[in-house]
Enzyme design. Structure first.
Site, PDB file in Angstrom:
ATOM      1  N   LYS A  38       0.841  -1.207   0.000  1.00 21.32           N
ATOM      2  CA  LYS A  38       0.000   0.000   0.000  1.00 21.32           C
ATOM      3  C   LYS A  38       0.872   1.252   0.000  1.00 21.32           C
ATOM      4  CE  LYS A  38      -0.300  -0.279   5.017  1.00 21.32           C
ATOM      5  NZ  LYS A  38      -1.124  -0.765   6.146  1.00 21.32           N
ATOM      6  N   ARG A 136     -10.660  -0.399  15.200  1.00 20.92           N
ATOM      7  CA  ARG A 136     -10.752   0.280  13.905  1.00 20.92           C
ATOM      8  C   ARG A 136     -11.823  -0.451  13.105  1.00 20.92           C
ATOM      9  NH1 ARG A 136      -5.017   1.231  10.962  1.00 20.92           N
ATOM     10  NH2 ARG A 136      -5.402  -0.897  10.316  1.00 20.92           N
ATOM     11  N   HIS A 166      -6.265  -7.483  13.257  1.00 22.17           N
ATOM     12  CA  HIS A 166      -5.055  -6.660  13.144  1.00 22.17           C
ATOM     13  C   HIS A 166      -4.565  -6.250  14.527  1.00 22.17           C
ATOM     14  CE1 HIS A 166      -2.153  -4.205  11.128  1.00 22.17           C
ATOM     15  NE2 HIS A 166      -2.656  -3.057  11.511  1.00 22.17           N
ATOM     16  N   ARG A 222       0.709 -10.746   7.041  1.00 26.62           N
ATOM     17  CA  ARG A 222       0.685  -9.543   6.201  1.00 26.62           C
ATOM     18  C   ARG A 222       1.895  -8.684   6.565  1.00 26.62           C
ATOM     19  NH1 ARG A 222      -4.082  -9.674   8.985  1.00 26.62           N
ATOM     20  NH2 ARG A 222      -3.481  -7.756  10.049  1.00 26.62           N
ATOM     21  N   TYR A 271      14.021  31.386   2.692  1.00 26.01           N
ATOM     22  CA  TYR A 271      12.934  32.258   3.142  1.00 26.01           C
ATOM     23  C   TYR A 271      13.104  32.634   4.610  1.00 26.01           C
ATOM     24  CZ  TYR A 271      10.339  30.824  -1.043  1.00 26.01           C
ATOM     25  OH  TYR A 271       9.948  30.581  -2.316  1.00 26.01           O
ATOM     26  N   CYS A 318      12.599  24.591   1.415  1.00 25.77           N
ATOM     27  CA  CYS A 318      11.582  25.197   0.550  1.00 25.77           C
ATOM     28  C   CYS A 318      10.723  24.094  -0.063  1.00 25.77           C
ATOM     29  CB  CYS A 318      12.234  26.010  -0.565  1.00 25.77           C
ATOM     30  SG  CYS A 318      13.522  27.150  -0.026  1.00 25.77           S
ATOM     31  N   ASP A 320      10.636  23.139  -3.168  1.00 27.96           N
ATOM     32  CA  ASP A 320      11.328  22.372  -4.214  1.00 27.96           C
ATOM     33  C   ASP A 320      12.836  22.311  -4.018  1.00 27.96           C
ATOM     34  OD1 ASP A 320       8.750  22.484  -5.576  1.00 27.96           O
ATOM     35  OD2 ASP A 320       9.295  24.577  -5.910  1.00 27.96           O
TER      36      ASP A 320
HETATM   37  C1  LIG Z   1      -0.359  -1.790   6.732  1.00 27.71           C
HETATM   38  C2  LIG Z   1      -0.959  -3.028   7.245  1.00 27.71           C
HETATM   39  C3  LIG Z   1      -0.160  -4.158   7.460  1.00 27.71           C
HETATM   40  C4  LIG Z   1       1.340  -4.149   7.351  1.00 27.71           C
HETATM   41  O1  LIG Z   1       1.880  -3.686   8.567  1.00 27.71           O
HETATM   42  P1  LIG Z   1       3.462  -3.613   8.806  1.00 27.71           P
HETATM   43  O2  LIG Z   1       3.585  -3.178  10.208  1.00 27.71           O
HETATM   44  O3  LIG Z   1       3.987  -2.608   7.832  1.00 27.71           O
HETATM   45  O4  LIG Z   1       3.992  -4.973   8.551  1.00 27.71           O
HETATM   46  C5  LIG Z   1      -0.805  -5.330   7.840  1.00 27.71           C
HETATM   47  N1  LIG Z   1      -2.146  -5.380   7.999  1.00 27.71           N
HETATM   48  C6  LIG Z   1      -2.933  -4.293   7.815  1.00 27.71           C
HETATM   49  C7  LIG Z   1      -4.408  -4.421   8.022  1.00 27.71           C
HETATM   50  C8  LIG Z   1      -2.376  -3.090   7.454  1.00 27.71           C
HETATM   51  O5  LIG Z   1      -3.155  -2.019   7.292  1.00 27.71           O
END
Ligand SMILES: *Cc1c(COP(=O)(O)O)cnc(C)c1O
Length: 378
Positions: A38, A136, A166, A222, A271, A318, A320
């Site tokens: 992501k 969440r 999660h 994940r 600046y 800045c 850029d």
């Molecule tokens: C981003 C995410 C992960 C990955 O987490 P890391 O800490 O980067 O390994 C796993 N599960 C969900 C639901 C996430 O949003």
């Protein structure tokens, strides 16, 4: 190919592959790995990074949004892709047609997606989200919600392929909260099994949990941050060290000096009044700014690495461009300065930037914008 700009992000694809294999070694051959790509693969570039992880044997890719999923699907036609977040109901058709897997946490949406899939003569793959303590997305693991999940599983247009939860605190020193979450999830899965619900994929672990916690009977993890060579916390780093494994550095941010001048005493640099030359000062201008994700707050705090030596970033950054102070160092226009790199080389690491900005490793690399070209090397 030469980058189109004199500032760019270099990605070591061999290090990405190495980090994938470190996690593979740690987790054993039975555990499937979802590579989380992501947010443009945490700033490393979604397509090239996905290619590496697919080659390394990722079973799944994880993204946050439908747009991210579609970008990857255009290039990779068969790899399973799970959207970890919400997709609006009106996007159902493109979700289904592109064969993307969707996270579900609403019965109403489940019905809508199922109807749309049937209309298209297809099935939509979904993973059910369970909230065991992150507060969440997801169903609380209650008997009532088990009955709702059973109803969702009966919808003709859906294939309920997976279920997951999660962790919110798996990178902590002590894992009592993470353990509680895991136990809640495992108990809920047992309950679902007793009422006849089984899932191809059961998953819970992010990078931190994959490194620090046992599998709890899951068959998919994940993994995001660890694949990019960074740790969620010093505790995960230490835990990996104890297993005699180490992640390799992946992302390096570089900019070339495009202008080098001696600024007379009494002048301001940039600046406002963020830097005043109390004496004649040799200053290099870099074509890198907060429009690239190099925060203004880094001015007068960050440093670059030029020919292996530290050079302070002076003045305000800045949009850029930004400035470095060169003193009597060997330097000329065209020289390369590392602004984010391997801390072992003396460069500012993601952790240093995180400390200065009050953010975390994740954000330090994710905030690098798409305006910076990504250059890949092995
Ligand atoms: C981003 C995410 C992960 C990955 O987490 P890391 O800490 O980067 O390994 C796993 N599960 C969900 C639901 C996430 O949003």
């Amino acid at each position: 190919m030469l980058p189109t700009r004199a500032s760019y992000v270099e990605i070591n694809t061999q290090a990405l592959a190495h980090n994938f294999q470190v996690m593979r070694t740690l987790l054993g051959p039975q555990m499937e790995i979802m590579a989380v790509v992501k947010a443009n693969a945490y700033g490393c570039g979604a397509l090239e990074v996905s290619r590496v992880f697919i080659e390394q044997g990722a079973a799944y890719l994880g993204v946050a949004t439908l747009d991210e999923a579609l970008e990857i699907r255009q290039e990779f036609k068969t790899i399973p892709i799970l959207i970890l977040g919400f997709t609006p109901d009106h996007m159902a058709e493109s979700l289904i047609k592109a064969n993307i897997t969707q996270t579900l946490f609403s019965q109403k949406q489940a019905c809508h997606f199922s109807d749309m899939a049937l209309k298209l003569g297809r099935k939509l793959k979904v993973h059910i989200k369970v909230d065991t303590g992150m507060s969440r997305l997801g169903y609380f693991p209650t008997p009532k919600n088990a009955r709702i999940i059973a109803k969702i599983a009966q919808l003709e247009g859906l294939e309920v392929e997976g279920i997951f939860t999660h962790h919110s605190n798996a990178d902590a020193l002590y894992h009592n909260y993470a353990q509680q979450q895991a136990v809640r999830f495992v108990d809920f899965l047992a309950h679902l099994e007793r009422v006849g619900l089984e899932f191809k994929y059961k998953h819970m672990a992010n990078s931190a949990a994959a490194i620090c916690l046992p599998s709890f009977g899951m068959n998919l993890v994940r993994i995001g941050l660890a694949l990019y060579g960074l740790h969620p916390s010093i505790y995960t780093e230490h835990a990996l060290q104890q297993r005699h494994l180490a992640l390799r550095h992946v992302l390096t941010l570089k900019a070339h000096i495009v202008s080098l001048k001696s600024i007379p005493a009494g002048r301001l640099v940039g600046y406002g009044e963020d830097y005043y030359c109390i004496k004649k000062t040799r200053v290099g201008v870099l074509p890198l700014g907060y429009g690239d994700g190099f925060s203004k707050i880094l001015g007068n705090k960050a440093w670059g690495l030029l020919h292996g030596q530290k050079v302070p970033v002076i003045g305000g950054v800045c949009m850029d461009q930004c400035f470095i102070k060169l003193d009597s160092m060997r330097a000329q226009e065209g020289d390369e300065v590392v602004l984010l790199g391997d801390p072992l080389s003396g460069a500012m690491g993601a952790g240093d930037i995180a400390k200065i900005l009050g953010i975390i490793n994740y954000e330090a690399i994710t905030m690098l914008t798409k305006r910076l070209p990504r250059v890949y090397y092995t």
